[in-house]
Scaffold this active site. Structure first.
Site, PDB file in Angstrom:
ATOM      1  N   ASP A   8       0.740  -1.175  -0.052  1.00 28.98           N
ATOM      2  CA  ASP A   8       0.079  -0.003  -0.118  1.00 28.98           C
ATOM      3  C   ASP A   8       1.097   1.139  -0.014  1.00 28.98           C
ATOM      4  OD1 ASP A   8      -2.454   1.542   0.634  1.00 28.98           O
ATOM      5  OD2 ASP A   8      -1.741   1.646   2.809  1.00 28.98           O
ATOM      6  N   LEU A   9       0.316   2.550  -0.316  1.00 33.13           N
ATOM      7  CA  LEU A   9       1.399   3.704  -0.237  1.00 33.13           C
ATOM      8  C   LEU A   9       1.074   4.398   0.793  1.00 33.13           C
ATOM      9  CD1 LEU A   9       3.338   5.533  -1.932  1.00 33.13           C
ATOM     10  CD2 LEU A   9       1.277   6.443  -3.115  1.00 33.13           C
ATOM     11  N   ASP A  10      -0.086   4.989   1.067  1.00 31.92           N
ATOM     12  CA  ASP A  10      -0.410   6.023   2.230  1.00 31.92           C
ATOM     13  C   ASP A  10      -0.409   5.190   3.300  1.00 31.92           C
ATOM     14  OD1 ASP A  10      -1.187   8.224   3.745  1.00 31.92           O
ATOM     15  OD2 ASP A  10      -3.294   7.817   3.332  1.00 31.92           O
ATOM     16  N   THR A  16       0.827  10.398   3.734  1.00 31.45           N
ATOM     17  CA  THR A  16       0.153  11.543   2.901  1.00 31.45           C
ATOM     18  C   THR A  16      -1.023  11.613   3.864  1.00 31.45           C
ATOM     19  OG1 THR A  16      -0.305   9.310   1.316  1.00 31.45           O
ATOM     20  CG2 THR A  16       1.282  11.493   0.685  1.00 31.45           C
ATOM     21  N   LYS A  44      -8.864   6.533   5.423  1.00 28.78           N
ATOM     22  CA  LYS A  44      -7.882   5.869   4.930  1.00 28.78           C
ATOM     23  C   LYS A  44      -7.906   4.607   3.796  1.00 28.78           C
ATOM     24  CE  LYS A  44      -4.752   7.683   8.711  1.00 28.78           C
ATOM     25  NZ  LYS A  44      -3.856   7.301   9.713  1.00 28.78           N
ATOM     26  N   SER A 115      -2.403   0.758  -4.444  1.00 24.99           N
ATOM     27  CA  SER A 115      -2.842   1.926  -3.609  1.00 24.99           C
ATOM     28  C   SER A 115      -4.053   2.441  -4.366  1.00 24.99           C
ATOM     29  CB  SER A 115      -1.736   3.000  -3.673  1.00 24.99           C
ATOM     30  OG  SER A 115      -2.309   4.147  -3.320  1.00 24.99           O
ATOM     31  N   ALA A 116      -4.981   3.131  -3.631  1.00 25.73           N
ATOM     32  CA  ALA A 116      -6.178   3.657  -4.057  1.00 25.73           C
ATOM     33  C   ALA A 116      -5.757   4.922  -4.685  1.00 25.73           C
ATOM     34  CB  ALA A 116      -7.018   3.930  -3.014  1.00 25.73           C
ATOM     35  N   LYS A 146     -10.766  -1.241  -2.098  1.00 26.29           N
ATOM     36  CA  LYS A 146     -10.393  -1.993  -0.996  1.00 26.29           C
ATOM     37  C   LYS A 146     -11.754  -2.069   0.085  1.00 26.29           C
ATOM     38  CE  LYS A 146      -5.600  -0.640  -1.452  1.00 26.29           C
ATOM     39  NZ  LYS A 146      -4.642   0.212  -0.600  1.00 26.29           N
ATOM     40  N   GLU A 170      -0.036  -3.204   4.668  1.00 26.60           N
ATOM     41  CA  GLU A 170      -1.042  -2.368   4.687  1.00 26.60           C
ATOM     42  C   GLU A 170      -1.160  -1.724   6.256  1.00 26.60           C
ATOM     43  OE1 GLU A 170      -3.647  -0.561   3.970  1.00 26.60           O
ATOM     44  OE2 GLU A 170      -3.920  -1.375   1.950  1.00 26.60           O
ATOM     45  N   ASP A 171      -1.550  -0.465   6.127  1.00 23.77           N
ATOM     46  CA  ASP A 171      -2.186   0.119   7.299  1.00 23.77           C
ATOM     47  C   ASP A 171      -3.403   0.346   7.836  1.00 23.77           C
ATOM     48  OD1 ASP A 171      -2.391   2.194   5.345  1.00 23.77           O
ATOM     49  OD2 ASP A 171      -2.592   3.521   6.647  1.00 23.77           O
TER      50      ASP A 171
END
Ligand code: B16
Ligand code: MG
Length: 216
Positions: A8-10, A16, A44, A115-116, A146, A170-171
């Protein structure tokens, strides 16, 4: 032995969420809606349009806008968000991320991004880590966001790894659910909440031992 990593990114590679929050808060304010940090947590991992829908529903204004008006609002939010990212650099990588990516590269373990965010390629470039990833799933190509597993299955397959042989990082709770539904091993990264269903949880990537992980 695991053969590929899906990130995942954020919240995993960089934080971010704080910039998303500022931009959404300002847009919501113009619409007479006040959001706080607790509400921001619910955004998120959620796509841009779904986030806007949630904010409008929270302010009980969900039936007041046409699709075109909502698109314009989402664009306005994104314009401010992108401006806030202007100074993003390598120093904004979350702890342990760079080291982990280097170790993956040394072991020839392919990595991809699930990532979304439609801004993911630009963000990864600013962070100086774009070249570590074999593929970034384009969220525009997805039927569902997601917690649907689609994005994670696509991310694993894009680097020629079967989901059962991949590890997802993932967070967000929705992300962990998506990783598990894809049949992958889920690593949760959060210092503030317990991610239900994660196979393993750490507070930061500095705690991860790559050898131990791939030998799952
Ligand atoms: P954009 P992730 C998600 O990133 C964010 O967590 C979420 O808050 C945001 O709305 C979404 O990306 C879409 O981002 O507006 O840049 O397309 O956690 O999936 O990496
Ligand atoms: Mg996230």
């Amino acid at each position: 032995m695991k053969k590929g990593f899906v990130f995942d990114l954020d919240g995993v590679i960089t934080d971010t969420a704080k910039f998303h929050y500022i931009a959404w808060k300002n847009l919501a304010k113009k619409l007479g809606i006040t959001i706080n940090e607790t509400f921001n947590e619910t955004l998120k991992g959620i796509s841009r349009m779904d986030s806007l829908d949630k904010i409008l529903a929270y302010g009980q204004r969900e039936n007041e806008f046409t699709t075109a008006e909502k698109e314009a609002l989402a664009q306005k939010k994104n314009d401010e968000y992108v401006k806030l990212l202007a100074d993003l650099s390598e120093t904004d990588l979350l702890p342990g991320v760079h080291d982990f990516l280097v170790q993956a590269k040394e072991r020839n373990i392919p990595c991809s991004i699930a990532s979304a965010s439609k801004n993911a390629p630009m963000i990864l470039e600013k962070l100086g880590v774009l070249d570590f990833f074999g593929h970034i799933v384009d969220p525009e190509t997805l039927k569902k966001g997601k917690p649907d597993p689609e994005i994670f299955v696509k991310a694993a397959e894009s680097i020629n790894v079967a989901p059962k042989d991949a590890i997802g990082f993932e967070d967000a709770q929705a992300g962990i659910e998506g990783i598990k539904a894809a049949g992958m091993y889920a690593v949760g990264i959060s210092a503030t909440e317990t991610l239900k269903g994660a196979d393993f949880q750490v507070t930061s990537m500095t705690e991860l031992d790559i050898e131990q992980l791939i030998n799952q």
